[in-house]
Write an enzyme that holds these catalytic residues in place. Structure first.
Site, mmCIF file in Angstrom:
data_model
loop_
_atom_site.group_PDB
_atom_site.id
_atom_site.type_symbol
_atom_site.label_atom_id
_atom_site.label_comp_id
_atom_site.label_asym_id
_atom_site.label_seq_id
_atom_site.Cartn_x
_atom_site.Cartn_y
_atom_site.Cartn_z
ATOM 1 N N HIS A 219 0.741 -1.045 -0.125
ATOM 2 C CA HIS A 219 0.090 -0.037 0.234
ATOM 3 C C HIS A 219 0.829 1.312 -0.126
ATOM 4 O O HIS A 219 1.914 1.526 -0.799
ATOM 5 C CB HIS A 219 -0.803 -0.094 1.077
ATOM 6 C CG HIS A 219 -2.008 0.867 1.282
ATOM 7 N ND1 HIS A 219 -2.334 1.873 0.185
ATOM 8 C CD2 HIS A 219 -2.854 1.072 2.462
ATOM 9 C CE1 HIS A 219 -3.524 2.542 0.631
ATOM 10 N NE2 HIS A 219 -3.795 2.175 1.872
ATOM 11 N N HIS A 258 -1.958 -2.376 -10.118
ATOM 12 C CA HIS A 258 -3.090 -1.803 -9.226
ATOM 13 C C HIS A 258 -4.333 -2.622 -9.031
ATOM 14 O O HIS A 258 -4.644 -3.261 -10.215
ATOM 15 C CB HIS A 258 -3.501 -0.544 -9.601
ATOM 16 C CG HIS A 258 -4.169 0.231 -8.504
ATOM 17 N ND1 HIS A 258 -5.599 0.410 -8.197
ATOM 18 C CD2 HIS A 258 -3.626 1.352 -7.594
ATOM 19 C CE1 HIS A 258 -5.843 1.144 -7.200
ATOM 20 N NE2 HIS A 258 -4.644 1.643 -6.688
ATOM 21 N N ASP A 309 2.472 5.628 -6.545
ATOM 22 C CA ASP A 309 3.693 5.720 -5.514
ATOM 23 C C ASP A 309 4.956 5.755 -6.563
ATOM 24 O O ASP A 309 6.085 6.142 -6.178
ATOM 25 C CB ASP A 309 3.921 4.290 -5.055
ATOM 26 C CG ASP A 309 2.777 4.529 -3.849
ATOM 27 O OD1 ASP A 309 2.801 5.168 -3.131
ATOM 28 O OD2 ASP A 309 2.136 3.357 -3.726
HETATM 29 C C1 COA Z 1 -0.940 -3.097 -5.856
HETATM 30 C C2 COA Z 1 -0.960 -4.521 -5.999
HETATM 31 C C3 COA Z 1 -0.956 -5.039 -4.407
HETATM 32 C C4 COA Z 1 -2.355 -4.976 -6.472
HETATM 33 O O1 COA Z 1 -2.223 -6.401 -6.335
HETATM 34 P P1 COA Z 1 -3.406 -7.277 -6.907
HETATM 35 O O2 COA Z 1 -4.822 -6.576 -7.378
HETATM 36 O O3 COA Z 1 -3.784 -8.206 -5.607
HETATM 37 O O4 COA Z 1 -2.686 -8.257 -8.105
HETATM 38 P P2 COA Z 1 -2.002 -9.448 -8.015
HETATM 39 O O5 COA Z 1 -1.167 -9.383 -6.852
HETATM 40 O O6 COA Z 1 -3.108 -10.728 -7.568
HETATM 41 O O7 COA Z 1 -1.236 -9.560 -9.057
HETATM 42 C C5 COA Z 1 -1.687 -9.786 -10.462
HETATM 43 C C6 COA Z 1 -0.539 -10.275 -11.412
HETATM 44 O O8 COA Z 1 0.311 -9.177 -11.724
HETATM 45 C C7 COA Z 1 1.650 -9.259 -11.260
HETATM 46 N N1 COA Z 1 1.998 -8.207 -10.667
HETATM 47 C C8 COA Z 1 1.091 -7.151 -10.005
HETATM 48 N N2 COA Z 1 1.980 -6.167 -9.464
HETATM 49 C C9 COA Z 1 3.130 -6.356 -9.804
HETATM 50 C C10 COA Z 1 4.351 -5.575 -9.793
HETATM 51 N N3 COA Z 1 4.278 -4.361 -9.139
HETATM 52 N N4 COA Z 1 5.412 -6.174 -10.202
HETATM 53 C C11 COA Z 1 5.464 -7.434 -10.788
HETATM 54 N N5 COA Z 1 4.427 -8.040 -11.023
HETATM 55 C C12 COA Z 1 3.275 -7.840 -10.517
HETATM 56 C C13 COA Z 1 1.317 -10.484 -10.130
HETATM 57 O O9 COA Z 1 2.672 -11.147 -9.879
HETATM 58 C C14 COA Z 1 0.340 -11.443 -10.540
HETATM 59 O O10 COA Z 1 0.935 -12.147 -11.613
HETATM 60 P P3 COA Z 1 0.604 -13.604 -11.877
HETATM 61 O O11 COA Z 1 -0.977 -13.436 -12.372
HETATM 62 O O12 COA Z 1 1.376 -14.200 -13.053
HETATM 63 O O13 COA Z 1 1.047 -14.300 -10.618
HETATM 64 C C15 COA Z 1 0.062 -5.222 -6.672
HETATM 65 O O14 COA Z 1 0.023 -4.863 -8.064
HETATM 66 C C16 COA Z 1 1.606 -4.834 -6.344
HETATM 67 O O15 COA Z 1 1.925 -5.534 -5.177
HETATM 68 N N6 COA Z 1 2.312 -3.638 -6.648
HETATM 69 C C17 COA Z 1 3.323 -3.488 -6.186
HETATM 70 C C18 COA Z 1 3.107 -2.450 -4.702
HETATM 71 C C19 COA Z 1 2.703 -1.130 -5.042
HETATM 72 O O16 COA Z 1 3.058 -0.386 -5.898
HETATM 73 N N7 COA Z 1 1.541 -0.817 -4.262
HETATM 74 C C20 COA Z 1 1.115 0.369 -4.145
HETATM 75 C C21 COA Z 1 -0.455 0.664 -4.894
HETATM 76 S S1 COA Z 1 -1.062 2.045 -5.125
#
Ligand code: COA
Length: 378
Positions: A219, A258, A309
């Site tokens: 987050h 996201h 971010d």
């Molecule tokens: C924001 C976040 C938690 C949302 O996640 P979510 O909706 O739960 O999506 P998931 O974690 O299920 O990810 C879906 C797919 O995208 C990939 N993915 C998502 N964000 C990624 C990232 N930042 N880097 C690499 N791969 C990523 C996941 O590995 C997954 O791939 P797969 O299906 O091959 O396993 C996720 O994108 C993330 O961890 N981002 C990095 C942290 C971040 O920037 N957070 C701030 C948000 S404003």
């Protein structure tokens, strides 16, 4: 239960505050596009909009500015908590603790009435920047700088942090960054605040819990991780190859992806512009250039767009802000959204208490301890 968990796509509240169109990349506060607000408005004006549901008139905006200026100084008790924490608590640990401690002396602490909640919201919005700046100066061995009532919310924070008047460009950039982080629908920390408020607990408890949720790297903690990534890669490497290698090792690249946006996060579009402008007048343009290379590599490899971010990291770095303060700054802005959601929850409350699907062992008889087989003894 939804297949992927994480309450994806589940509507948990009706809210008049903020809406996101994740497919089109549109973010709206109280009916206004965040791009318009970033272009024409100020953080103070956006605070009024989010709290009261409409833009203020000139007198109302003046009154809010005055109330914020009056509320910025901290009580001696809160100051001493921060001073005590400065040498050994991390920035978000300090903020979580200082906000909680600040409730002890709040004159409205025992009331959840709407007007009491508005007053507490103003005090929290006003005081959190003072807490962050005091903590940062104390831990650097510097005397705190008192808030200046003549300055805007954004300019005053930069002043309290550095002891120098910020340039117009720095103050406006920071003001826009605050506007862009002010609210964001049912994100994890806002949901946390609403869950806490739904027990009829108080504003400070809800905001303290929200700060705890924001702290995590999935987050608000992501903005600091982005800067660590930039510093870690450094200017001399083949940035795109480095990112491809990290992705091949299944590493997450912070600042991308996201839950809701499936296109460019509109906040990232704006922050990218500010980061580019700051890079052009900086002797360290590499942070922006590297960011663009990272963006290209993550898009090519994973089809993921930057979120808020990603470009906030280089923007804050160009403003001379230390990396450990990035997430507290996110909290300093988001506090208005959290507070408005608490007020909305208190105004039409039903306890938030979902269910879980039990996947544990079936009902079984109790075994006396001498007959029990533990994994180590088995
Ligand atoms: C924001 C976040 C938690 C949302 O996640 P979510 O909706 O739960 O999506 P998931 O974690 O299920 O990810 C879906 C797919 O995208 C990939 N993915 C998502 N964000 C990624 C990232 N930042 N880097 C690499 N791969 C990523 C996941 O590995 C997954 O791939 P797969 O299906 O091959 O396993 C996720 O994108 C993330 O961890 N981002 C990095 C942290 C971040 O920037 N957070 C701030 C948000 S404003």
């Amino acid at each position: 239960m939804a297949d992927k968990g994480g309450l994806e796509g589940i509507v948990v509240a009706r809210s008049r505050l903020c809406s996101i169109d994740g497919a089109k990349g549109v973010l709206i506060y109280g009916g206004y596009d965040v791009g318009d607000l970033a272009e024409h408005s100020s953080y103070e004006e956006v605070c009024f909009l989010i709290l009261r549901g409409r833009l203020p008139g000139a007198e109302e905006l003046d009154r809010l500015r005055h109330e914020l200026a009056e509320a910025r100084p901290l009580s001696e008790e809160t100051e001493s908590v921060i001073d005590m924490l400065a040498s050994h608590a991390a920035p978000m640990e300090m903020l979580r603790t200082a906000v909680s401690a600040d409730s002890f002396d709040d004159p409205d602490k025992s009331s959840n009435a709407e007007e009491a909640n508005f007053r507490k919201a103003i005090r929290l919005i006003a005081k959190m920047p003072t807490m962050v700046a005091r903590y940062d100066r104390r831990r650097r061995g510097l005397e705190p700088v008192a808030p200046d009532p003549e300055l805007s919310h954004a300019a005053n924070f930069l002043w309290m942090l550095s002891g120098e008047r910020p340039s117009d460009q720095a103050a406006r950039t920071f003001d826009v960054a605050l506007i862009l982080h002010a609210d964001h629908e049912m994100n994890a920390s806002t949901f946390t605040a609403r869950v806490i408020a739904s027990t009829l607990s108080d504003m400070h408890s809800a905001i303290t819990g929200a700060i705890g949720a924001l702290k995590g790297p999935l987050h608000g903690g992501a903005n600091e991780q982005v800067m660590h990534l930039l510093l870690d890669i450094g200017g001399d490497q083949d940035v795109e190859r480095e990112i491809r290698d990290r992705l091949a090792r299944k590493e997450r690249i912070m600042g991308f992806g996201h839950r809701v946006y499936k296109t460019y996060d509109p906040r990232a579009v704006i922050l990218k512009r500010f980061s580019r402008a700051l890079a052009e007048s900086s002797d360290e343009p590499q942070w922006f250039t590297m960011s663009e290379h990272i963006e290209k590599a993550v898009m090519d490899e994973k089809g993921l767009y930057p979120n808020v971010d990603f470009y906030s990291a280089s923007t804050y770095h160009y403003l001379g802000i230390e990396t450990g303060l990035f997430t507290p700054i996110f909290a300093m802005s988001r506090v208005v959204g959290w507070a408005a959601h608490v007020i909305e929850q208190h105004g039409d409350n039903r306890l938030i208490r979902p269910s879980s699907e039990y996947v544990g062992p079936p009902l079984r008889p109790y075994e006396p301890i001498e007959q029990r087989k533990t994994p180590a003894a088995a």
